[in-house]
Write a protein that holds these residues in place. Structure first.
Motif, PDB file in Angstrom:
ATOM      1  N   LEU A   1     -42.411 -11.189 104.924  1.00  0.00           N
ATOM      2  CA  LEU A   1     -42.624  -9.764 105.133  1.00  0.00           C
ATOM      3  C   LEU A   1     -41.624  -9.293 106.180  1.00  0.00           C
ATOM      4  O   LEU A   1     -41.810  -9.487 107.381  1.00  0.00           O
ATOM      5  N   LEU A   2     -40.547  -8.666 105.707  1.00  0.00           N
ATOM      6  CA  LEU A   2     -39.434  -8.315 106.587  1.00  0.00           C
ATOM      7  C   LEU A   2     -39.676  -7.020 107.349  1.00  0.00           C
ATOM      8  O   LEU A   2     -39.230  -6.861 108.487  1.00  0.00           O
ATOM      9  N   TYR A   3     -40.389  -6.086 106.734  1.00  0.00           N
ATOM     10  CA  TYR A   3     -40.648  -4.811 107.389  1.00  0.00           C
ATOM     11  C   TYR A   3     -41.871  -4.164 106.764  1.00  0.00           C
ATOM     12  O   TYR A   3     -42.098  -4.274 105.554  1.00  0.00           O
ATOM     13  N   THR A   4     -42.661  -3.487 107.589  1.00  0.00           N
ATOM     14  CA  THR A   4     -43.858  -2.781 107.139  1.00  0.00           C
ATOM     15  C   THR A   4     -43.911  -1.419 107.809  1.00  0.00           C
ATOM     16  O   THR A   4     -43.641  -1.301 109.000  1.00  0.00           O
ATOM     17  N   SER A   5     -44.250  -0.398 107.029  1.00  0.00           N
ATOM     18  CA  SER A   5     -44.432   0.945 107.569  1.00  0.00           C
ATOM     19  C   SER A   5     -45.858   1.380 107.277  1.00  0.00           C
ATOM     20  O   SER A   5     -46.302   1.353 106.126  1.00  0.00           O
ATOM     21  N   GLU A   6     -46.579   1.779 108.313  1.00  0.00           N
ATOM     22  CA  GLU A   6     -48.003   2.071 108.181  1.00  0.00           C
ATOM     23  C   GLU A   6     -48.280   3.535 108.481  1.00  0.00           C
ATOM     24  O   GLU A   6     -47.991   4.012 109.584  1.00  0.00           O
ATOM     25  N   PRO A   7     -48.865   4.281 107.545  1.00  0.00           N
ATOM     26  CA  PRO A   7     -49.227   5.675 107.806  1.00  0.00           C
ATOM     27  C   PRO A   7     -50.456   5.750 108.708  1.00  0.00           C
ATOM     28  O   PRO A   7     -51.190   4.767 108.854  1.00  0.00           O
ATOM     29  N   SER A   8     -50.688   6.898 109.272  1.00  0.00           N
ATOM     30  CA  SER A   8     -51.802   7.039 110.223  1.00  0.00           C
ATOM     31  C   SER A   8     -53.153   6.799 109.568  1.00  0.00           C
ATOM     32  O   SER A   8     -54.091   6.324 110.205  1.00  0.00           O
ATOM     33  N   GLU A   9     -53.265   7.090 108.261  1.00  0.00           N
ATOM     34  CA  GLU A   9     -54.546   6.941 107.572  1.00  0.00           C
ATOM     35  C   GLU A   9     -54.558   5.751 106.621  1.00  0.00           C
ATOM     36  O   GLU A   9     -55.465   5.606 105.819  1.00  0.00           O
TER      37      GLU A   9
END
Length: 260
Positions: free
Chosen positions: A119-127
């Motif tokens: 898992l090289l990169y993860t983007s997480e939204p606020s919800e």
């Protein structure tokens, strides 16, 4: 955890280095531990564990808080530096962020390394709903949508080699655990251009992934995915989510082509 064995390893294997990484892995599993606790966990002599921990402490890779040892952030520094040098990370990261914002789900970039999904990169939204998968996590390829999208880009013989080496262990009762089924799934992914993870690594979590195609093959296989709760990533939402992922991948492919 038992001591690691040299399973058919090279005669040139340096035992001291192998022991060091066994201790590092053991400390990671326990998070924090004293010498005796870690020695018991690894089934190693306390004197050996103590010497290695003191050496790692002196080199800055382990911290000692009144006899309780833990790994330091030097490992993060090393991993972060390696990742920052990878053009695939620098190129695709903006599209992963945009994908997460657009779908309001967790978006991910994964690559294959040593037969595992990283898992090289993860983007997480606020919800978003997170499953606490840390950046840099290695998992078996057949557990995840990312991993299966990566496998689909490899030659069949390479896939056989990965299965021979790492096996097909079960994470849940929905995990693929036999070779024939895995290859059937891979052929389906190659035909339709995306992969699905349906509670195969963790209950309640589904994911969709699309491979990143290169004009040439200068980098390890890569893929982009979104993941979230099964109630939100159902078949009725596949089309919209897949369109968003494919758009992110298409832009990434163009950027990567011109980045080189």
């Amino acid at each position: 955890m038992a001591k690691k064995e040299n399973q058919g390893g090279s005669r040139n294997r340096i035992k001291a280095i192998s022991t060091m990484f066994t201790i590092v892995d053991g400390l990671r599993e326990l998070e924090t531990a004293g010498v005796s606790e870690l020695a018991d966990h690894l089934d190693m002599p306390s004197s050996t564990v103590h010497i290695y921990l003191k050496t790692l402490e002196e080199e800055g890779f382990v911290l000692n808080d009144d006899g309780q040892y833990r790994s330091s952030l030097r490992f993060l520094e090393l991993g972060g530096d390696i990742r920052q040098r990878m053009s695939i990370f620098r190129t695709v990261r903006p599209q992963v962020d945009e994908l997460s914002a657009q779908t309001n789900e967790v978006a991910n970039l994964g690559i294959e390394e040593d037969g595992k999904r990283v898992l090289l990169y993860t983007s997480e939204p606020s919800e978003g709903v997170f499953d606490n998968s840390p950046v840099g996590q290695y998992t078996h390829m057949h557990w995840t949508a990312l991993g299966k999208a990566l496998l689909a880009q490899l030659p069949d013989q390479r896939i056989h080699d990965i299965v021979d080496r790492h096996g097909l262990p079960e994470a849940t009762d929905r995990t693929i655990t036999d070779r024939e089924t895995l290859f059937e799934r891979i052929e389906t992914i190659r035909d339709r251009g995306f992969s699905i993870e349906d509670e195969e690594r963790r209950r309640g979590i589904k994911a969709l992934a699309v491979p990143i195609q290169y004009d040439s093959n200068p980098s390890p296989p890569a893929a982009v995915s979104i993941s979230g709760p099964k109630r939100r990533i159902g078949e009725e939402s596949y089309d919209g989510l897949l369109d968003a992922i494919k758009n992110a991948v298409n832009v990434s492919e163009l950027r990567y082509k011109h980045y080189q």
